[in-house]
Design an enzyme around this catalytic site. Structure first.
Site, PDB file in Angstrom:
ATOM      1  N   GLU A  44      42.731  -2.314  36.760  1.00  0.00           N
ATOM      2  CA  GLU A  44      43.994  -2.884  37.246  1.00  0.00           C
ATOM      3  C   GLU A  44      43.785  -3.537  38.605  1.00  0.00           C
ATOM      4  OE1 GLU A  44      46.600  -3.844  35.241  1.00  0.00           O
ATOM      5  OE2 GLU A  44      46.530  -1.741  34.618  1.00  0.00           O
ATOM      6  N   HIS A  45      44.312  -4.745  38.736  1.00  0.00           N
ATOM      7  CA  HIS A  45      44.166  -5.543  39.958  1.00  0.00           C
ATOM      8  C   HIS A  45      42.689  -5.859  40.235  1.00  0.00           C
ATOM      9  CE1 HIS A  45      48.376  -5.568  41.248  1.00  0.00           C
ATOM     10  NE2 HIS A  45      48.444  -4.362  40.738  1.00  0.00           N
ATOM     11  N   GLY A 137      58.930  -8.414  31.747  1.00  0.00           N
ATOM     12  CA  GLY A 137      58.693  -7.767  33.036  1.00  0.00           C
ATOM     13  C   GLY A 137      58.330  -6.302  32.909  1.00  0.00           C
ATOM     14  N   GLY A 139      55.245  -5.116  32.152  1.00  0.00           N
ATOM     15  CA  GLY A 139      53.821  -4.869  32.348  1.00  0.00           C
ATOM     16  C   GLY A 139      52.999  -4.996  31.067  1.00  0.00           C
ATOM     17  N   SER A 141      52.813  -7.968  29.544  1.00  0.00           N
ATOM     18  CA  SER A 141      52.471  -9.389  29.551  1.00  0.00           C
ATOM     19  C   SER A 141      53.268 -10.253  28.577  1.00  0.00           C
ATOM     20  CB  SER A 141      50.975  -9.570  29.309  1.00  0.00           C
ATOM     21  OG  SER A 141      50.630 -10.856  29.745  1.00  0.00           O
ATOM     22  N   SER A 142      54.573 -10.169  28.712  1.00  0.00           N
ATOM     23  CA  SER A 142      55.416 -11.106  27.965  1.00  0.00           C
ATOM     24  C   SER A 142      55.129 -12.535  28.430  1.00  0.00           C
ATOM     25  CB  SER A 142      56.896 -10.772  28.168  1.00  0.00           C
ATOM     26  OG  SER A 142      57.298 -11.007  29.502  1.00  0.00           O
ATOM     27  N   ASP A 187      45.488 -11.555  31.358  1.00  0.00           N
ATOM     28  CA  ASP A 187      46.562 -11.598  30.363  1.00  0.00           C
ATOM     29  C   ASP A 187      46.378 -12.738  29.368  1.00  0.00           C
ATOM     30  OD1 ASP A 187      47.409  -9.604  31.969  1.00  0.00           O
ATOM     31  OD2 ASP A 187      49.215 -10.607  32.707  1.00  0.00           O
ATOM     32  N   TYR A 237      52.495  -8.795  44.989  1.00  0.00           N
ATOM     33  CA  TYR A 237      51.291  -9.221  44.279  1.00  0.00           C
ATOM     34  C   TYR A 237      50.464 -10.215  45.119  1.00  0.00           C
ATOM     35  CZ  TYR A 237      48.357 -10.707  40.335  1.00  0.00           C
ATOM     36  OH  TYR A 237      47.296 -10.993  39.516  1.00  0.00           O
TER      37      TYR A 237
HETATM   38  P1  ADP Z   1      55.350  -9.375  32.127  1.00  0.00           P
HETATM   39  O1  ADP Z   1      54.418 -10.487  31.867  1.00  0.00           O
HETATM   40  O2  ADP Z   1      54.664  -8.130  32.530  1.00  0.00           O
HETATM   41  O3  ADP Z   1      56.298  -9.120  31.017  1.00  0.00           O
HETATM   42  P2  ADP Z   1      56.248 -11.183  34.174  1.00  0.00           P
HETATM   43  O4  ADP Z   1      57.137 -10.988  35.356  1.00  0.00           O
HETATM   44  O5  ADP Z   1      54.888 -11.683  34.404  1.00  0.00           O
HETATM   45  O6  ADP Z   1      56.246  -9.798  33.391  1.00  0.00           O
HETATM   46  O7  ADP Z   1      56.925 -12.202  33.162  1.00  0.00           O
HETATM   47  C1  ADP Z   1      58.258 -12.024  32.746  1.00  0.00           C
HETATM   48  C2  ADP Z   1      58.972 -13.365  32.759  1.00  0.00           C
HETATM   49  O8  ADP Z   1      58.406 -14.217  31.737  1.00  0.00           O
HETATM   50  C3  ADP Z   1      60.433 -13.248  32.385  1.00  0.00           C
HETATM   51  O9  ADP Z   1      61.233 -12.938  33.505  1.00  0.00           O
HETATM   52  C4  ADP Z   1      60.731 -14.639  31.835  1.00  0.00           C
HETATM   53  O10 ADP Z   1      60.954 -15.552  32.882  1.00  0.00           O
HETATM   54  C5  ADP Z   1      59.419 -15.008  31.146  1.00  0.00           C
HETATM   55  N1  ADP Z   1      59.466 -14.682  29.706  1.00  0.00           N
HETATM   56  C6  ADP Z   1      58.677 -13.830  29.040  1.00  0.00           C
HETATM   57  N2  ADP Z   1      58.992 -13.778  27.729  1.00  0.00           N
HETATM   58  C7  ADP Z   1      60.011 -14.635  27.554  1.00  0.00           C
HETATM   59  C8  ADP Z   1      60.797 -15.039  26.432  1.00  0.00           C
HETATM   60  N3  ADP Z   1      60.601 -14.554  25.212  1.00  0.00           N
HETATM   61  N4  ADP Z   1      61.762 -15.956  26.646  1.00  0.00           N
HETATM   62  C9  ADP Z   1      61.977 -16.466  27.872  1.00  0.00           C
HETATM   63  N5  ADP Z   1      61.285 -16.116  28.950  1.00  0.00           N
HETATM   64  C10 ADP Z   1      60.314 -15.220  28.820  1.00  0.00           C
HETATM   65 MG    MG Z   2      53.172 -11.405  33.285  1.00  0.00          MG
END
Ligand code: ADP
Ligand code: MG
Length: 389
Positions: A44-45, A137, A139, A141-142, A187, A237
């Protein structure tokens, strides 16, 4: 239509297609693609310090469905509850000669960044719907799964040379320049290159990747969502990144990957206590990750678990990126015999923990964490059951 497979993908696809029909005149989309989220087992990191990371792709992912349109206009809808408003954006695309800029809503920047940096062209306009079952958000990696799914969608519209490293790097560039998040490469790499039944050791200096089999039915990886998100992450970060760069500079190294603990101790007097601790985490974590990968290869889960716990303690005490909720989830998990190890995963300040355990105690651990009265949302992932997008 290219149809992503798997049960979870099936319901996501149905939801995305339904939304597409609602927003785009009752028509069915011609293209459907997806990319996975990930859980980082250890490391991590370390990615932005040129070190090692060891993530694995999840069945949870982001799907993009859509169709080209002839007028060069791009119109995108997200179905994600957690994304900021408006949920639909429409703008002229590259075919119209437009240069895209980051702006509002913020979620669309992840998509716009990928479009802007996509190297093949000219890209036609398109309509698209985004549907995801990765918590935003959390963790897992959406963000990278959204970038990589977007890139895969663009490849269907206008094929590029198909190089996976370029794909991951373009998606990372989108996150840097449009979402303003100076993330490492982990990611995007795992979302592009993750493979079912494997973790992926990534050498973030050479960009080499090594698949490590993760297909033992006796072992389970449990992801627990703390459902908390402490908002300081935005500035924390980049601050950590700067502290690492400062430490490397004082040590006379290109990055902390080049430094040993002996180097750090020798320069201790030249560093502030804070920067010293940051560097101690990173140098130790790079070493732990490479040892953990060896432990996994030899199915030494006990050793792997010890390294996970050491990683958590270092993130909590030296890197200061844990929080009470994550610490509690880790302690609760470690109370059950049969749990090899547990740690926070992802950037920190909330989000998820990852726990390695004997499959026989998986239910017991889930119940125990629930009994401990934390508002959790579990996702049980049997090794061998993950899919790439
Ligand atoms: P993580 O990657 O850990 O989930 P991040 O803060 O890096 O957290 O990314 C989250 C951001 O990515 C959300 O606040 C949004 O802006 C964007 N995001 C992720 N998935 C979607 C989605 N399905 N639709 C719209 N925005 C998304
Ligand atoms: Mg992310």
């Amino acid at each position: 239509m290219e149809s992503p497979s798997g049960p979870e993908q099936g319901s996501l696809l149905a939801a995305a297609r339904g939304a597409y029909r609602t927003f785009f005149g009752g028509l069915d989309p011609q293209i459907a693609v997806s990319a996975p989220g990930r859980v980082n087992l250890i490391g991590e990191h370390t990615d932005y310090n040129q070190g090692f990371v060891l993530p694995m792709a999840l069945q949870m992912g982001t799907m993009v469905v859509g169709s080209p349109r002839e007028d060069g206009i791009i119109s995108i809808v997200t179905t994600a509850q957690g994304a900021d408003e408006p949920k639909k954006v429409t703008f002229p695309g590259p075919m119209e000669g437009a240069t895209l800029e980051p702006g509002e809503p913020r979620w669309a920047n992840y998509v716009k960044g990928v479009i802007q940096h996509y190297q093949a062209g000219p890209l036609p306009g398109f309509n698209a719907v985004i549907a995801s079952n990765v918590p935003l958000g959390g963790g897992l990696s959406s963000s990278a799964s959204l970038e990589v799914a977007t890139y895969t969608f663009l490849q269907q519209l206008c094929p590029d040379n198909g190089d996976p490293v370029t794909k991951a790097l373009v998606c990372q560039k989108a996150e840097h320049t449009f979402a303003m998040m100076p993330c490492g490469i982990m990611d995007q790499f795992i979302s592009v290159m993750g493979k079912e039944g494997h973790a992926l050791l990534i050498d973030c200096r050479s960009l080499e990747t090594f698949l490590v089999p993760l297909d033992d039915p006796d072992v389970v990886v449990l992801i627990t969502n703390s459902n908390v998100r402490h908002t300081l992450t935005g500035s924390e970060y980049p601050t950590r990144r700067r502290q690492c760069e400062e430490a490397a500079k004082v040590l006379g190294k290109e990055s902390l990957r080049e430094a040993t603990m002996a180097d750090l101790e020798a320069s201790k007097a030249l560093l502030s206590e804070l920067v010293y601790r940051r560097a101690r985490h990173v140098i130790g974590e790079i070493e732990r990750t490479s040892r953990a990968s060896e432990a996994l290869q030899s199915k030494d889960y006990k050793r792997f678990g010890q390294l996970m716990v050491e990683s958590h303690n270092s993130l909590r005490d030296d890197y200061d990126v844990s929080c009470p909720e994550l610490d509690e989830l880790v302690s609760f998990a470690l109370e059950i015999p049969g749990v090899y190890g547990s740690r926070m995963t992802g950037g920190g300040f909330g989000g998820c923990t990852v726990t390695l355990l004997e499959s026989g105690v998986a239910e017991k651990v889930q119940k125990h964490i629930k009994v401990c009265d934390i508002d959790t949302e579990q996702c049980l992932s049997q090794w061998g059951g993950q899919s790439s997008g």
